[in-house]
Design an enzyme around this catalytic site. Structure first.
Site, PDB file in Angstrom:
ATOM      1  N   GLU A  58      41.661  44.188  40.080  1.00 44.14           N
ATOM      2  CA  GLU A  58      42.013  43.074  40.764  1.00 44.14           C
ATOM      3  C   GLU A  58      43.252  43.076  41.559  1.00 44.14           C
ATOM      4  OE1 GLU A  58      40.298  40.394  40.676  1.00 44.14           O
ATOM      5  OE2 GLU A  58      38.934  41.152  39.581  1.00 44.14           O
ATOM      6  N   TYR A 141      45.125  33.332  39.918  1.00 41.92           N
ATOM      7  CA  TYR A 141      43.984  33.995  40.050  1.00 41.92           C
ATOM      8  C   TYR A 141      43.585  35.463  38.956  1.00 41.92           C
ATOM      9  CZ  TYR A 141      40.797  37.220  41.912  1.00 41.92           C
ATOM     10  OH  TYR A 141      39.696  38.178  41.885  1.00 41.92           O
ATOM     11  N   ASP A 159      38.799  33.206  44.255  1.00 36.87           N
ATOM     12  CA  ASP A 159      39.294  34.144  45.213  1.00 36.87           C
ATOM     13  C   ASP A 159      38.654  33.627  46.667  1.00 36.87           C
ATOM     14  OD1 ASP A 159      36.497  35.054  45.361  1.00 36.87           O
ATOM     15  OD2 ASP A 159      37.112  37.180  45.831  1.00 36.87           O
TER      16      ASP A 159
END
Length: 313
Positions: A58, A141, A159
């Site tokens: 990520e 996020y 995203d």
């Protein structure tokens, strides 16, 4: 008024009736079934990746395509298979191993997160969303993505790809706003399946749909599992009428100069003299500004005698 009501209000009557079925349930099945059949086999999606592998991916995938991330990810996990392994190294080694992924501050943030995981959580990536969010360098996020993809929890994971899918399929717009809005977060939460495992699958599926089918420039609507329920297509695929979309210029920018300076320092095993860095870029004012920025960001450490190195701590 619900999301579906707002979407269908301006559409022809027959089409409005087609879209009148409660929106979340109408989208979940087709999108997840498509994902089950078409998802890419990516290393961070495999069970052996664990929560640390998910977190590393990520960090690396932010603003960087999968094709560039894959080789660096594999090397990173081979060298640092656990957070404590990375935390034991100087932060400059994280910057060095980051290579040319771009936005190298992410490497320092990942190193900081690894150190905090080793110190606060016994070397295990926490599963609690609030604890993830409290890690240095971890925003909303990333916390939601790790909790969802690594631990199968129910979170809205927004995203760029997911935001674009929701903008088109639900809101009827070609592109989402430049920055994530409260309305987008509310919409994403309203679309979440109630079941935690299904919600986690939905998060991954919508992200993959945006990456492979509902792309920014040339969406492949003919391959989309929810094309017949897409509000944007139903409205005639209207062109974007919001603020201009931000470009990703690079050539000649301070980002390019910073990248060139860091490339020299990554290759060096000893501190690098100023004169070597001066040869990287002809324009002295921009070069100095870029170097000062790297120092301010903690990516470069100045030493006595006019030499520089990657940070040791």
């Amino acid at each position: 008024m619900t999301v579906t009501d707002r979407t269908t209000a301006a559409l022809p009557e027959a089409l409005a009736e087609t879209l009148a079925e409660p929106l979340p349930g109408a989208l979940h099945g087709p999108v997840i079934d498509w994902f089950d059949a078409h998802a890419r086999d990516l290393p961070w999606r495999r069970p052996e990746a664990g929560a640390w592998g998910v977190m590393v991916s990520e960090f690396m995938l932010q603003q960087t395509p999968v094709s560039r991330v894959l080789p660096v990810y594999e090397q990173w996990l081979a060298r640092w298979p656990r957070p404590a392994d990375l935390a034991a190294e100087p932060p400059g080694e994280a910057v060095r191993a980051w290579g040319r992924l771009g936005y190298p501050r992410r490497a320092l943030r990942l190193h900081g997160a690894a150190a905090a995981i080793a110190e606060r959580h016994g070397g295990e990536v926490p599963s609690d969303h609030a604890e993830l969010l409290a890690l240095p360098g971890v925003g909303e996020y990333t916390a939601a993505a790790v909790a969802s993809f690594a631990y199968g929890q129910r979170h809205a994971v927004l995203d760029t790809n997911v935001r674009r899918v929701f903008a088109r399929a639900v809101s009827g717009a070609q592109y989402p706003p430049n920055a994530t809005t409260a309305a987008e977060r509310k919409l994403a939460r309203s679309l979440l399946p109630e079941s935690e495992p299904v919600a986690a699958r939905w998060a991954a599926a919508t992200m993959e749909l945006g990456a492979l089918v509902c792309t920014a420039r040339t969406p492949a609507c003919g391959r989309c599992p929810i094309a017949d329920r897409c509000a944007w297509r139903a409205a005639g695929s209207p062109a974007h009428d919001g603020p201009p979309r931000r470009g990703q210029s690079y050539a000649g920018t301070d980002r390019q100069v910073r990248g060139k300076l860091l490339a020299v320092l990554r290759e060096a095993l000893e501190p690098v003299p100023q004169v070597v860095l001066d040869a990287v870029w002809d324009e002295p004012v921009q070069r100095a500004r870029a170097l000062d920025g790297l120092v301010a960001d903690g990516l470069v450490e100045p030493l006595e005698g006019g030499t520089y190195r990657l940070p040791l701590g």
